[in-house]
Scaffold this active site. Sequence first.
Site, PDB file in Angstrom:
ATOM      1  N   ARG B 229       0.883  -1.108  -0.070  1.00 49.24           N
ATOM      2  CA  ARG B 229       0.196  -0.056   0.048  1.00 49.24           C
ATOM      3  C   ARG B 229       0.979   1.411   0.071  1.00 49.24           C
ATOM      4  O   ARG B 229       1.975   1.141   0.679  1.00 49.24           O
ATOM      5  CB  ARG B 229      -0.828  -0.063   1.356  1.00 49.24           C
ATOM      6  CG  ARG B 229      -2.101  -1.036   1.238  1.00 49.24           C
ATOM      7  CD  ARG B 229      -2.997  -0.554   0.160  1.00 49.24           C
ATOM      8  NE  ARG B 229      -4.421  -1.360   0.141  1.00 49.24           N
ATOM      9  CZ  ARG B 229      -4.564  -2.363  -0.664  1.00 49.24           C
ATOM     10  NH1 ARG B 229      -3.566  -2.576  -1.520  1.00 49.24           N
ATOM     11  NH2 ARG B 229      -5.674  -3.143  -0.724  1.00 49.24           N
ATOM     12  N   GLU B 258      -3.555   7.420  -4.804  1.00 57.13           N
ATOM     13  CA  GLU B 258      -3.827   7.039  -6.234  1.00 57.13           C
ATOM     14  C   GLU B 258      -5.001   7.743  -6.679  1.00 57.13           C
ATOM     15  O   GLU B 258      -5.792   7.763  -5.897  1.00 57.13           O
ATOM     16  CB  GLU B 258      -4.080   5.545  -6.100  1.00 57.13           C
ATOM     17  CG  GLU B 258      -2.767   4.790  -5.577  1.00 57.13           C
ATOM     18  CD  GLU B 258      -2.751   3.456  -5.455  1.00 57.13           C
ATOM     19  OE1 GLU B 258      -3.885   2.724  -5.777  1.00 57.13           O
ATOM     20  OE2 GLU B 258      -1.956   2.656  -4.869  1.00 57.13           O
ATOM     21  N   HIS B 277      -1.286   0.268  -9.737  1.00 59.24           N
ATOM     22  CA  HIS B 277      -1.896  -0.793  -8.606  1.00 59.24           C
ATOM     23  C   HIS B 277      -2.451  -1.825  -9.625  1.00 59.24           C
ATOM     24  O   HIS B 277      -3.594  -2.275  -9.498  1.00 59.24           O
ATOM     25  CB  HIS B 277      -2.775   0.105  -7.996  1.00 59.24           C
ATOM     26  CG  HIS B 277      -3.360  -0.492  -6.861  1.00 59.24           C
ATOM     27  ND1 HIS B 277      -3.927   0.101  -5.504  1.00 59.24           N
ATOM     28  CD2 HIS B 277      -3.417  -1.967  -6.505  1.00 59.24           C
ATOM     29  CE1 HIS B 277      -3.840  -0.929  -4.671  1.00 59.24           C
ATOM     30  NE2 HIS B 277      -3.493  -1.861  -4.931  1.00 59.24           N
TER      31      HIS B 277
END
Lengths: 312, 311
Positions: B229, B258, B277
């Site tokens: 993360r 993000e 991601h």
Amino acid sequence: MTCSSVQVQPYLLEALEEKFTLHKLDTTTEPDKAARFLRTHRDSIRAVVGTAFVGADAELIDQLPNLEIVSSYSVGVDKIDLAKCKEKGIRVTNCPDVSTDDVADLALGLMLAVSRRLCPIDRYVRSGLWSKLDFFSKQFSGKTVGIIGPGNIGMAIAKRAEAFGCPISYFSRSQKPACINYNYCPTVVDLAANCDILVVACALTPDTRHIINRDVIDALGPEGVLVNIGRGPHVDEAELVSALLEGRLGGAGLDVFQDEPNVPEELFKLDNVVLMPHVGSATVEARKAMADLVVGNLEAHFLNKPLLTPVV
Amino acid sequence: MTKPIYSYLQAELEKRFKVLKLWEAQDGSRFLEDHNQIIRAVVSDGGTGLSPELMAALPKLEIVSSFSVGMDKIDLGKCKEKGIRVSNTPDVLTDDVADLAIGLTLAVLRKLPASDRYVRSGMWKKALYCEMLLYFQFSGKSVGIVGLGRIGQAIATRAEGFGCKISYHSRTPKPESSNYTYYPSVVDLAAHSDILVVACALTNETRHIINREVIDALGPRGVLVNIARGATVDEPELVSALVEGRLGGAGLDVFENEPNVPEQLIELDEKVVLAPHAGSGTEETRKGMADLVVGNLVAHFEGKELLTPVV
């Protein structure tokens, strides 16, 4: 030294200059200058250091009457006229093993980069197109990897792929005891039909030229991926390009080409292809080890000791 | 559904349930008010989770089925308290995320995107030896893993195939991993690693676990890979270390905010490789994740055991 760039590999150049009288010969970009130079110095040249791009062909060998040894800064010796060297008693050395891991690493890198679309997604993020990403990539783990040529490099690739749960198949002229856990395929077309990712890892010889032809490419198919870390001429490049453009082949990871540094430009618009400038062994670590071998072989020769890694 | 996660998932949900699309509502709160007596389940993803506001707005909520393995955006304690079930998508994505970790490592060390651009831009024709890009070996290097869970272990197994030496940090040492070296301190792990991979869950303890001290210990030849993360890394510190050359390179699939990525990282296109991601972003895995999301919901509403419960 027969390189096409005199900016090459400073560590190697320094080591050579320290121990020998080094003439740097640019036979590709300055052929006239090179020709004049050879005429002037032909008698004093006792050794040639070649590379993967430019070695010692029949023409060069004929111009150097006192040539005793060709020490190649590469694993592949396809740019050296081995038969002629043998005939004339000229020794030939190469750099096996020290770059095996790096070439195998690049093969895996290409497999992952093609499967997971690493180059396009890096570009998407940098262009601010993250939220516009509209494709998924393909899983790599567990895919069947087919290896042409289970030599040192082929086996190193197999070992790495196994860590990703990939079943291994292979083709070679005969079954290998070391490959007991791998699936032997008696023909390359068989191998291509039975794997998801096909890797060319054999040496280039007259028998293996265009070992990847249209039949093999069609057998590999629209979901298949070709990885070439061998030599450009292993692949019928025109067939490869049309297969990729027409979607008959799923993707390709290529470190070598038919006529380096020329790469078919039709490949440049494809996202399922990764193109490398023949850098399989180009790591700082491998290059240092290769340079040490080149110099070590030359020293051994001139001191009348056994060569470290002779080919002829 | 909180957002348009994946068309296959939406289609499968629509076959079995009445699907209300929060992102299509003109007025989100009004929409929830209008429907709060009938909404019994929420489907969300790792980045969105279940916000406190959303939880508060749905008195009939029985289950949150998350299209992710990460649970950092869901208040699990509160769900437990309120009797709300929570499911995620573990295991099915382990291999893909581990593959991406190794892929990013190789892409950074062997400068895959930069080299591919070198060829496509015609630079190779001008200079046969790509002297402008320095490549580094991966095989045999020391790989340090922060968090030796399912994903961390899968990364270790792959790296071992390259002859890498494996070390790790986790809250407690893992006796079944005695062939790997355990470091109780992340700084020590970084100091003894060539490549440091973040593979731990995001919790209060692991927020910014990769800080300036760790980055400095990893050093000018070190490479950081983050597939966990964004918030596990102090992003401004990471950026300045890369810009100043105090860190050798980075492969990043996740970021603090993000889809925003720091501008300086966009500019560093040789020593840094970026991904959106995409750790679990393969066709095979996304479908597997979707099937788990649907499967958990079906199990719940049929009064059966959840397939992959978290709470």
